[in-house]
Design an enzyme around this catalytic site. Structure first.
Site, mmCIF file in Angstrom:
data_model
loop_
_atom_site.group_PDB
_atom_site.id
_atom_site.type_symbol
_atom_site.label_atom_id
_atom_site.label_comp_id
_atom_site.label_asym_id
_atom_site.label_seq_id
_atom_site.Cartn_x
_atom_site.Cartn_y
_atom_site.Cartn_z
ATOM 1 N N CYS A 52 0.839 -1.203 0.000
ATOM 2 C CA CYS A 52 0.000 0.000 0.000
ATOM 3 C C CYS A 52 0.871 1.250 0.000
ATOM 4 C CB CYS A 52 -0.940 -0.062 1.202
ATOM 5 S SG CYS A 52 -0.913 1.349 2.290
ATOM 6 N N GLU A 53 0.558 2.161 -0.903
ATOM 7 C CA GLU A 53 1.424 3.318 -1.077
ATOM 8 C C GLU A 53 1.245 4.349 0.037
ATOM 9 O OE1 GLU A 53 0.353 4.717 -4.928
ATOM 10 O OE2 GLU A 53 -1.458 5.736 -4.247
ATOM 11 N N HIS A 54 0.198 4.222 0.831
ATOM 12 C CA HIS A 54 -0.026 5.193 1.905
ATOM 13 C C HIS A 54 0.785 4.876 3.154
ATOM 14 C CE1 HIS A 54 -4.061 5.803 -0.229
ATOM 15 N NE2 HIS A 54 -3.227 6.741 -0.585
ATOM 16 N N HIS A 55 0.979 3.587 3.428
ATOM 17 C CA HIS A 55 1.665 3.204 4.662
ATOM 18 C C HIS A 55 2.864 2.291 4.424
ATOM 19 C CE1 HIS A 55 -2.632 3.965 5.643
ATOM 20 N NE2 HIS A 55 -2.096 4.662 6.627
ATOM 21 N N GLN B 228 -5.374 -0.259 -4.141
ATOM 22 C CA GLN B 228 -6.139 -1.374 -4.710
ATOM 23 C C GLN B 228 -6.966 -0.951 -5.920
ATOM 24 O OE1 GLN B 228 -8.165 -3.847 -1.813
ATOM 25 N NE2 GLN B 228 -9.593 -4.589 -3.360
ATOM 26 N N CYS C 107 -2.320 -2.381 6.769
ATOM 27 C CA CYS C 107 -2.424 -1.044 7.378
ATOM 28 C C CYS C 107 -3.754 -0.886 8.106
ATOM 29 C CB CYS C 107 -2.227 0.051 6.329
ATOM 30 S SG CYS C 107 -3.423 0.053 5.000
ATOM 31 N N HIS D 57 -5.750 -5.608 4.018
ATOM 32 C CA HIS D 57 -4.706 -4.579 4.109
ATOM 33 C C HIS D 57 -4.110 -4.576 5.507
ATOM 34 C CE1 HIS D 57 -5.713 -2.207 0.345
ATOM 35 N NE2 HIS D 57 -6.653 -3.123 0.391
HETATM 36 ZN ZN ZN Z 1 -2.501 1.654 3.748
#
Ligand code: ZN
Length: 182
Positions: free
Chosen positions: A75-78, A116, A146, A144
């Site tokens: 995941c690119e956010h976390h 996703q 995260c 996920h």
């Molecule tokens: Zn994430």
């Protein structure tokens, strides 16, 4: 990827979270991390266009489905893993591809920093652009980390995304046949 540089950064990261990178269990960790990044982020160097060899479909014009392809992405956010299964269906128009190419396509787009929704869309649009089929449907079910290990800490939440093109989008019967088969 510069593995030596990643190793150096990994060592700093280990220090920064309060660990000692020189203790027995962690000595080789930066090296192992760098090595694992080669696989986890190996999708960047790959061109899907070079991989999708096409064959004459010999007038086969029904749905072709590759179901429950396992994938692991980040995941690119976390920068935490998300993983699950992807099902891909298409209705050919003259051209088909080898069935093993669909898991390959999943590898190329999942081995990157992703979300996703984009992963789902990239698989569907790449297949649509290259094969010019009558339609494509892609469904992704994922967990996920995260969301499981931090944030809302929900362990059993499955996130589903889908993306349809052509007949899969326009024709409710085609779409429901696809959903029934997967
Ligand atoms: Zn994430």
């Amino acid at each position: 990827m510069n593995l030596e540089k990643i190793e150096k950064l990994a060592r700093e990261l280990i220090e920064e979270i309060g660990e000692s990178p020189d203790r027995e269990g962690l000595k080789e960790t930066p090296k192992r991390m760098a090595k694992s990044f080669e696989k986890i982020f190996g999708g960047y160097g790959e061109d899907p266009k070079k991989m999708l060899t096409q064959f004459d479909g010999e007038n086969y014009d029904e749905m072709i489905i590759c179901k429950d392809i396992d994938f692991y992405s980040t995941c690119e956010h976390h920068m935490q893993p998300f993983f699950g299964k992807i099902s891909i269906g298409y209705i050919p128009d003259k051209k088909i591809i080898g069935i093993s190419k669909l898991p390959r396509l999943v590898e190329i787009f999942s081995r990157r920093l992703q979300n996703q929704e984009r992963l789902t869309m990239q698989i569907a649009t790449t297949l649509t652009d290259m094969l010019k089929p009558k339609g494509v449907g892609v469904v992704v079910n994922a967990r996920h980390l995260c969301m499981m290990a931090r944030g809302v800490e929900k362990q059993n939440t499955l996130m589903t995304t889908s993306y349809c093109t052509g007949l899969f989008k326009k024709n409710a019967k085609t779409r429901s046949e696809f959903l029934r088969l997967i």
